[in-house]
Design a protein around this motif. Structure first.
Motif, PDB file in Angstrom:
ATOM      1  N   ARG A  12     -24.253  12.671   8.072  1.00  0.00           N
ATOM      2  CA  ARG A  12     -24.579  12.845   9.492  1.00  0.00           C
ATOM      3  C   ARG A  12     -23.757  11.906  10.354  1.00  0.00           C
ATOM      4  NH1 ARG A  12     -28.486  10.801  13.024  1.00  0.00           N
ATOM      5  NH2 ARG A  12     -29.504   9.595  11.384  1.00  0.00           N
ATOM      6  N   ALA A  13     -23.359  10.773   9.793  1.00  0.00           N
ATOM      7  CA  ALA A  13     -22.569   9.817  10.559  1.00  0.00           C
ATOM      8  C   ALA A  13     -21.218  10.388  10.964  1.00  0.00           C
ATOM      9  CB  ALA A  13     -22.370   8.543   9.742  1.00  0.00           C
ATOM     10  N   LEU A  14     -20.746  11.413  10.269  1.00  0.00           N
ATOM     11  CA  LEU A  14     -19.402  11.942  10.505  1.00  0.00           C
ATOM     12  C   LEU A  14     -19.412  13.367  11.044  1.00  0.00           C
ATOM     13  CD1 LEU A  14     -17.616  10.616   7.291  1.00  0.00           C
ATOM     14  CD2 LEU A  14     -17.617   9.612   9.576  1.00  0.00           C
ATOM     15  N   THR A  15     -20.468  13.741  11.754  1.00  0.00           N
ATOM     16  CA  THR A  15     -20.552  15.118  12.243  1.00  0.00           C
ATOM     17  C   THR A  15     -19.439  15.452  13.235  1.00  0.00           C
ATOM     18  OG1 THR A  15     -22.164  14.377  13.908  1.00  0.00           O
ATOM     19  CG2 THR A  15     -23.037  15.337  11.862  1.00  0.00           C
ATOM     20  N   GLY A  16     -18.825  14.451  13.858  1.00  0.00           N
ATOM     21  CA  GLY A  16     -17.749  14.711  14.803  1.00  0.00           C
ATOM     22  C   GLY A  16     -16.372  14.768  14.179  1.00  0.00           C
ATOM     23  N   LEU A  22     -25.192   5.974   9.349  1.00  0.00           N
ATOM     24  CA  LEU A  22     -24.651   5.425   8.104  1.00  0.00           C
ATOM     25  C   LEU A  22     -25.588   4.373   7.530  1.00  0.00           C
ATOM     26  CD1 LEU A  22     -22.115   5.183   6.170  1.00  0.00           C
ATOM     27  CD2 LEU A  22     -21.449   3.256   7.603  1.00  0.00           C
ATOM     28  N   LEU A  23     -26.062   3.455   8.368  1.00  0.00           N
ATOM     29  CA  LEU A  23     -26.898   2.356   7.880  1.00  0.00           C
ATOM     30  C   LEU A  23     -28.292   2.824   7.491  1.00  0.00           C
ATOM     31  CD1 LEU A  23     -25.879  -0.528  10.331  1.00  0.00           C
ATOM     32  CD2 LEU A  23     -24.911   0.086   8.119  1.00  0.00           C
ATOM     33  N   SER A  24     -28.683   4.010   7.948  1.00  0.00           N
ATOM     34  CA  SER A  24     -29.974   4.563   7.538  1.00  0.00           C
ATOM     35  C   SER A  24     -29.856   5.399   6.274  1.00  0.00           C
ATOM     36  CB  SER A  24     -30.580   5.397   8.668  1.00  0.00           C
ATOM     37  OG  SER A  24     -29.812   6.570   8.898  1.00  0.00           O
ATOM     38  N   GLY A  25     -28.626   5.473   5.713  1.00  0.00           N
ATOM     39  CA  GLY A  25     -28.424   6.164   4.451  1.00  0.00           C
ATOM     40  C   GLY A  25     -27.932   7.592   4.567  1.00  0.00           C
ATOM     41  N   ASP A  26     -27.614   8.036   5.781  1.00  0.00           N
ATOM     42  CA  ASP A  26     -27.164   9.416   5.976  1.00  0.00           C
ATOM     43  C   ASP A  26     -25.696   9.400   6.392  1.00  0.00           C
ATOM     44  OD1 ASP A  26     -26.850  12.094   6.454  1.00  0.00           O
ATOM     45  OD2 ASP A  26     -28.610  12.297   7.746  1.00  0.00           O
ATOM     46  N   LEU A  83     -19.090   4.837   3.647  1.00  0.00           N
ATOM     47  CA  LEU A  83     -18.285   5.511   4.668  1.00  0.00           C
ATOM     48  C   LEU A  83     -17.046   6.145   4.045  1.00  0.00           C
ATOM     49  CD1 LEU A  83     -17.736   6.075   7.700  1.00  0.00           C
ATOM     50  CD2 LEU A  83     -16.518   3.893   7.772  1.00  0.00           C
ATOM     51  N   ASP A  84     -16.381   5.415   3.167  1.00  0.00           N
ATOM     52  CA  ASP A  84     -15.185   5.930   2.505  1.00  0.00           C
ATOM     53  C   ASP A  84     -15.504   7.184   1.692  1.00  0.00           C
ATOM     54  OD1 ASP A  84     -12.308   5.396   1.444  1.00  0.00           O
ATOM     55  OD2 ASP A  84     -13.501   5.548  -0.397  1.00  0.00           O
ATOM     56  N   GLU A  85     -16.619   7.172   0.991  1.00  0.00           N
ATOM     57  CA  GLU A  85     -17.000   8.330   0.182  1.00  0.00           C
ATOM     58  C   GLU A  85     -17.295   9.546   1.059  1.00  0.00           C
ATOM     59  OE1 GLU A  85     -20.241   6.753  -2.046  1.00  0.00           O
ATOM     60  OE2 GLU A  85     -18.950   5.816  -3.579  1.00  0.00           O
ATOM     61  N   ALA A  86     -17.946   9.308   2.208  1.00  0.00           N
ATOM     62  CA  ALA A  86     -18.246  10.415   3.117  1.00  0.00           C
ATOM     63  C   ALA A  86     -16.971  10.982   3.722  1.00  0.00           C
ATOM     64  CB  ALA A  86     -19.192   9.933   4.214  1.00  0.00           C
ATOM     65  N   VAL A  87     -16.013  10.112   4.047  1.00  0.00           N
ATOM     66  CA  VAL A  87     -14.719  10.561   4.577  1.00  0.00           C
ATOM     67  C   VAL A  87     -13.977  11.389   3.529  1.00  0.00           C
ATOM     68  CG1 VAL A  87     -12.428   9.740   5.271  1.00  0.00           C
ATOM     69  CG2 VAL A  87     -14.471   8.739   6.299  1.00  0.00           C
ATOM     70  N   ARG A  88     -13.980  10.918   2.286  1.00  0.00           N
ATOM     71  CA  ARG A  88     -13.296  11.637   1.215  1.00  0.00           C
ATOM     72  C   ARG A  88     -13.948  12.993   0.934  1.00  0.00           C
ATOM     73  NH1 ARG A  88      -9.539   8.965  -1.864  1.00  0.00           N
ATOM     74  NH2 ARG A  88      -9.190   6.790  -1.278  1.00  0.00           N
TER      75      ARG A  88
END
Length: 292
Positions: free
Chosen positions: A51-55, A44-48, A79-84
């Motif tokens: 990939r942070a949520l592959t699980g 997440l902190l590297s901008g991806d 993080l919220d946007e990736a979850v959504r």
């Protein structure tokens, strides 16, 4: 009043480059039938963020409580946007996260119950000194918009009486150096409150302080911040203060004053607040499962 979290799934934010305190919490949640997932904060902190949520399941309607390392508002929003994007949502929205995370957001709601405070929007030491003088002479407590460096109490946190401008700016610089790239936004200067000292740590005085967890506007847990063998007072009177914070899950840190009164010393998002030594994570998650 924010709705009860009614937690059914927890998203643990982990960083493989830091010691991880969340294994015990994950076991506690799973023992209560709560599903747990992992977020790779290094990704997440590297901008991806993806990939942070592959699980995390790629499609669904999970309502995820974030429990993990502290994030900036911008990082939490990513993080919220990736979850959504996966069809899920976080229990705490980015706006609710910021409401409890940043002092300039929560201070106006609790100004009568905490130390008088001023702040800068940038790490400007001269502006911090100018605003601090509006509080009267020191002593002060110095922090950024989120966090202090109380582990360096004498060098980067406490501003003693009769401090000169030069010494004040040196303490500011020490705080900047200590927080590094995690320094949040600007300086916060707070009047020093005469808190009851109950013990000492290697870093400085330890006050009679308690961490109160709120879920859905209800007080759901309260434990000593330090590992003190003390009876927990009845904090139900603080529920009215808890209803002032527009967040479904947050903490109030409260401490006893020398005269026996109480003051709010800090507010933070519940997802990034560490558990006090005496708080069993099973008790916290059980309270969060309660749909009341």
């Amino acid at each position: 009043m924010p709705a009860s979290p009614a937690v059914k799934a927890v998203l643990f934010g982990r960083n493989p480059h830091q010691p991880d305190p969340f294994d015990v919490e994950a076991d506690a949640a799973e023992a209560l039938g709560v599903d747990t997932y992992q977020a790779d904060l290094s990704a997440l902190l590297s901008g991806d963020a993806a990939r942070a949520l592959t699980g995390v399941p790629e499609r669904g309607h999970l309502r995820l409580l974030y429990r993990g390392w502290m994030l900036t508002e911008e990082e939490y929003t990513e993080l919220d946007e990736a979850v959504r994007a996966l069809g899920h949502r976080l229990v705490t929205t980015p706006a609710q996260y910021a409401a409890a995370h940043y002092l300039p957001h929560w201070y106006p709601r609790l100004a009568g119950y905490t130390a008088r405070s001023v702040w800068t929007e940038e790490p400007d030491t001269a502006e911090a000194w100018r605003l601090a003088r509006k509080l009267g002479p020191p002593p002060y407590i110095l922090k950024d918009h989120v966090k202090s460096a109380k582990e360096r109490w004498a060098e980067a946190c406490f501003v003693p009486a009769d401090t000169t401008r030069e010494d004040f700016e040196r303490i500011c610089q020490n705080l900047l150096d200590e927080r590094g790239d995690r320094f949040e936004r600007g300086f916060v200067v707070r009047r020093y409150l005469p808190l009851k000292v109950y013990g000492r740590t290697p870093a400085g005085p330890a006050h009679l302080e308690f961490r109160l967890f709120f879920g859905g506007g209800r007080l759901i847990a309260a434990e000593p911040y330090h590992e003190f063998d003390v009876e927990v007072p009845d904090f139900t009177a603080f529920e009215s203060l808890g209803r002032r914070i527009p967040s479904p899950f947050f903490t109030l840190d409260v401490a006893m004053l020398e005269d026996g009164g109480w003051a709010v010393v800090e507010v933070n998002d519940g997802g990034v607040s560490g558990l006090p030594p005496g708080l069993d994570p099973r008790d916290l998650f059980a309270a969060l499962l309660d749909p009341r």
